[in-house]
Design a protein around this motif. Sequence first.
Motif, PDB file in Angstrom:
ATOM      1  N   THR A 159       9.839   4.629  -2.583  1.00 24.57           N
ATOM      2  CA  THR A 159       9.654   6.060  -3.430  1.00 24.57           C
ATOM      3  C   THR A 159       9.570   7.211  -2.242  1.00 24.57           C
ATOM      4  O   THR A 159       8.420   7.453  -1.984  1.00 24.57           O
ATOM      5  N   ILE A 160      10.741   7.504  -1.565  1.00 24.29           N
ATOM      6  CA  ILE A 160      10.642   8.460  -0.629  1.00 24.29           C
ATOM      7  C   ILE A 160      11.430   9.543  -0.970  1.00 24.29           C
ATOM      8  O   ILE A 160      12.503   9.483  -1.618  1.00 24.29           O
ATOM      9  N   PRO A 161      10.995  10.710  -0.440  1.00 22.25           N
ATOM     10  CA  PRO A 161      11.701  11.860  -0.973  1.00 22.25           C
ATOM     11  C   PRO A 161      13.003  12.717   0.053  1.00 22.25           C
ATOM     12  O   PRO A 161      13.252  13.571  -0.051  1.00 22.25           O
ATOM     13  N   LEU A 162      12.987  11.638   1.087  1.00 20.81           N
ATOM     14  CA  LEU A 162      14.041  12.123   2.035  1.00 20.81           C
ATOM     15  C   LEU A 162      15.491  12.634   1.607  1.00 20.81           C
ATOM     16  O   LEU A 162      15.768  13.832   1.743  1.00 20.81           O
ATOM     17  N   LEU A 163      16.120  11.572   0.599  1.00 22.85           N
ATOM     18  CA  LEU A 163      17.433  12.102   0.224  1.00 22.85           C
ATOM     19  C   LEU A 163      17.440  13.049  -0.988  1.00 22.85           C
ATOM     20  O   LEU A 163      18.193  14.194  -1.000  1.00 22.85           O
TER      21      LEU A 163
ATOM     22  N   ALA B 132      -0.945 -10.158   0.015  1.00 26.33           N
ATOM     23  CA  ALA B 132       0.152  -8.928  -0.268  1.00 26.33           C
ATOM     24  C   ALA B 132       0.194  -8.840  -1.739  1.00 26.33           C
ATOM     25  O   ALA B 132      -0.125  -9.317  -2.726  1.00 26.33           O
ATOM     26  N   LEU B 133       0.051  -7.366  -2.009  1.00 24.43           N
ATOM     27  CA  LEU B 133       0.271  -6.955  -3.512  1.00 24.43           C
ATOM     28  C   LEU B 133       1.479  -6.326  -3.606  1.00 24.43           C
ATOM     29  O   LEU B 133       2.011  -5.234  -2.984  1.00 24.43           O
ATOM     30  N   VAL B 134       2.216  -6.722  -4.758  1.00 27.28           N
ATOM     31  CA  VAL B 134       3.408  -6.189  -4.938  1.00 27.28           C
ATOM     32  C   VAL B 134       3.616  -5.413  -6.331  1.00 27.28           C
ATOM     33  O   VAL B 134       3.350  -6.099  -7.386  1.00 27.28           O
ATOM     34  N   LEU B 135       3.850  -4.153  -6.177  1.00 27.77           N
ATOM     35  CA  LEU B 135       3.841  -3.315  -7.548  1.00 27.77           C
ATOM     36  C   LEU B 135       5.116  -3.237  -8.060  1.00 27.77           C
ATOM     37  O   LEU B 135       5.937  -3.124  -7.333  1.00 27.77           O
ATOM     38  N   GLY B 136       5.226  -3.362  -9.448  1.00 32.60           N
ATOM     39  CA  GLY B 136       6.616  -3.533 -10.011  1.00 32.60           C
ATOM     40  C   GLY B 136       7.146  -5.041  -9.852  1.00 32.60           C
ATOM     41  O   GLY B 136       8.444  -4.933  -9.494  1.00 32.60           O
ATOM     42  N   ALA B 137       6.513  -5.760 -10.142  1.00 33.19           N
ATOM     43  CA  ALA B 137       6.846  -7.306  -9.669  1.00 33.19           C
ATOM     44  C   ALA B 137       8.076  -7.769 -10.584  1.00 33.19           C
ATOM     45  O   ALA B 137       8.569  -8.840  -9.989  1.00 33.19           O
ATOM     46  N   SER B 138       8.326  -7.160 -11.638  1.00 33.83           N
ATOM     47  CA  SER B 138       9.093  -7.923 -12.497  1.00 33.83           C
ATOM     48  C   SER B 138      10.510  -7.367 -12.430  1.00 33.83           C
ATOM     49  O   SER B 138      11.396  -7.716 -12.942  1.00 33.83           O
TER      50      SER B 138
ATOM     51  N   ALA C 205       7.305  -0.018  -7.673  1.00 31.05           N
ATOM     52  CA  ALA C 205       7.058   0.600  -8.948  1.00 31.05           C
ATOM     53  C   ALA C 205       7.288   2.084  -9.167  1.00 31.05           C
ATOM     54  O   ALA C 205       7.147   2.807 -10.118  1.00 31.05           O
ATOM     55  N   GLY C 206       7.584   2.656  -7.964  1.00 34.74           N
ATOM     56  CA  GLY C 206       7.380   4.333  -7.995  1.00 34.74           C
ATOM     57  C   GLY C 206       5.966   4.954  -8.099  1.00 34.74           C
ATOM     58  O   GLY C 206       6.345   5.884  -8.492  1.00 34.74           O
ATOM     59  N   LEU C 207       5.076   4.257  -7.731  1.00 32.17           N
ATOM     60  CA  LEU C 207       3.623   4.848  -8.054  1.00 32.17           C
ATOM     61  C   LEU C 207       3.620   6.138  -7.075  1.00 32.17           C
ATOM     62  O   LEU C 207       3.313   7.129  -7.338  1.00 32.17           O
ATOM     63  N   GLY C 208       4.024   5.932  -5.704  1.00 30.76           N
ATOM     64  CA  GLY C 208       4.024   7.153  -4.604  1.00 30.76           C
ATOM     65  C   GLY C 208       2.686   7.045  -4.163  1.00 30.76           C
ATOM     66  O   GLY C 208       1.564   6.711  -4.593  1.00 30.76           O
TER      67      GLY C 208
ATOM     68  N   TYR D  24      -1.468   6.324  -4.667  1.00 29.56           N
ATOM     69  CA  TYR D  24      -2.191   5.113  -4.085  1.00 29.56           C
ATOM     70  C   TYR D  24      -3.599   5.731  -3.498  1.00 29.56           C
ATOM     71  O   TYR D  24      -4.467   5.023  -3.357  1.00 29.56           O
ATOM     72  N   LEU D  25      -3.244   6.801  -2.930  1.00 32.21           N
ATOM     73  CA  LEU D  25      -4.597   7.562  -2.158  1.00 32.21           C
ATOM     74  C   LEU D  25      -5.536   7.780  -3.172  1.00 32.21           C
ATOM     75  O   LEU D  25      -6.752   7.418  -2.863  1.00 32.21           O
ATOM     76  N   LYS D  26      -5.326   8.223  -4.345  1.00 37.45           N
ATOM     77  CA  LYS D  26      -6.152   8.597  -5.424  1.00 37.45           C
ATOM     78  C   LYS D  26      -6.863   7.247  -6.064  1.00 37.45           C
ATOM     79  O   LYS D  26      -8.171   7.341  -6.324  1.00 37.45           O
ATOM     80  N   ASN D  27      -6.212   6.356  -6.164  1.00 38.26           N
ATOM     81  CA  ASN D  27      -6.683   4.880  -6.692  1.00 38.26           C
ATOM     82  C   ASN D  27      -7.710   4.376  -5.618  1.00 38.26           C
ATOM     83  O   ASN D  27      -8.541   3.468  -5.719  1.00 38.26           O
ATOM     84  N   ASN D  28      -7.518   4.642  -4.163  1.00 40.14           N
ATOM     85  CA  ASN D  28      -8.493   4.338  -3.336  1.00 40.14           C
ATOM     86  C   ASN D  28      -8.416   2.726  -3.164  1.00 40.14           C
ATOM     87  O   ASN D  28      -9.551   2.149  -2.837  1.00 40.14           O
ATOM     88  N   TRP D  29      -7.103   2.491  -3.175  1.00 35.01           N
ATOM     89  CA  TRP D  29      -6.984   0.901  -2.850  1.00 35.01           C
ATOM     90  C   TRP D  29      -6.994   0.762  -1.217  1.00 35.01           C
ATOM     91  O   TRP D  29      -6.551   1.279  -0.724  1.00 35.01           O
ATOM     92  N   ASN D  30      -7.752  -0.394  -1.081  1.00 29.61           N
ATOM     93  CA  ASN D  30      -8.039  -0.800   0.593  1.00 29.61           C
ATOM     94  C   ASN D  30      -6.815  -1.771   0.879  1.00 29.61           C
ATOM     95  O   ASN D  30      -6.713  -2.857   0.412  1.00 29.61           O
ATOM     96  N   CYS D  31      -6.022  -1.111   2.036  1.00 31.25           N
ATOM     97  CA  CYS D  31      -5.080  -1.791   2.494  1.00 31.25           C
ATOM     98  C   CYS D  31      -4.944  -1.639   3.719  1.00 31.25           C
ATOM     99  O   CYS D  31      -4.946  -0.247   4.149  1.00 31.25           O
ATOM    100  N   ASN D  32      -3.982  -2.338   4.824  1.00 29.15           N
ATOM    101  CA  ASN D  32      -3.992  -1.979   6.051  1.00 29.15           C
ATOM    102  C   ASN D  32      -2.398  -1.311   6.072  1.00 29.15           C
ATOM    103  O   ASN D  32      -2.487  -0.181   6.837  1.00 29.15           O
TER     104      ASN D  32
END
Length: 408
Positions: free
Chosen positions: A291-295, A201-207, A270-273, A277-285
């Motif tokens: 960070t969601i735009p619903l509200l 598991a990778l946690v972005l914004g871990a602090s 961390a609010g990456l979005g 994420y897709l641009k970085n091409n990180w491989n994950c399931n």
Amino acid sequence: MKIQIKLPILHKQLLYFEHALRRNYSTEHGTIPHKILKRMDAWQIHEYCSEVQLTNTRTPIINSPNDVLIKVEAASVNPLDVAMSNGYGSEMIGFLRKIRTGSELPLTLGRDFSGKVISKGFSPCKSKELQVGQQVWGVVPVHLQGSHAETVLVPNAVVAPQPSNLNPVEATSLMYAGVTAWSALYIFGGLLFRSIQGRRALVLGASGGVGSIAVQLLKAENAVVFASCSTDAIPFVQTLGADVVYNYNDPDYVEIVKSNGPYDIILDAAGLGPEDYLKNNWNCNAYVTLTIPLLKNGDQYGIFGGLLSSATQFVLPNLKAVSQGSTIRWALFQPLPQAIEHIGKLVSNGKLIPTVSEVYGFNDLQKAYERVGSGHLRGKVVIDMLKQSDGLTPVKGEREENTKEEGQ
């Protein structure tokens, strides 16, 4: 000896008992709601994009068998509180609030609390678990009036006995962020019904508040945890138990993260979005983002327009993600009793430790909002209802002395 009864007093007492029965109260004095007419102080906004104001308002009244009235001893200030004071989510959350109470404003913010039960409804559920006078902690659903007040009224499902190894300040620092992290990982991340042991598991914004608790939740289940943070926060994140800590200030950060993949889950606190994420091409399931735009879309386009716009923003990135063998998931705060129970067990076992950055007194709540709004925190900002001095975290023993003085 002749006994005289004054009719006005008798009439008043009969009305008092009638009201107690009609409201189905249970208090430390039996079924009589001894404080139903009491007024309280609460920090409220009376219009959006304005400062919170100290207001004298009526103490909430129990109207449901499932309601619990809590005397607040501590409550944290979350970034969501600051955002909501500026109108964030006012269209959708305000609509829900109008349905429940008939009015959107004034609004008391605050999404978590630690305190004592003042009174409760007669619901058979939790009737034995929650007792009047008991020390409890919990969270406040976003459409309800919050905990930045002397008392808060919440459903009993979001209240639980507070672990004995925490004081109120420590306890409330874990609640909202902890339930948010739990919701993201276990509900939206799909970890509730599968083994976490050994998963990467990778946690972005871990602090941050949510990220730091997410690291501990994962390590408690023996996951292999990767975490990202700024340079100065690396020692702190390492103390949380992260196996590998990435410095996002490193020029090669994106490539380093990619080279250590694939990951079973990435939690973006961390609010990456999704786009980055897709641009970085990180491989994950599964990529789970807070960070969601619903509200935000609801505020901009109205409820129905916001739902339509959000659906588009959810589907299109997922079409690309699926082609890369991944899914993008939006995580929302879910005030579930399972989350509170899980967090409580980890705290009791010493596997989840609170991190408090700064503590303010109730009268200094405006300053606490300003501090949270400025960002760059290592831990939570908490309001201590017993704290008198300005700006400093109370020294050990101060709370106990104040508690004895106030007879609690």
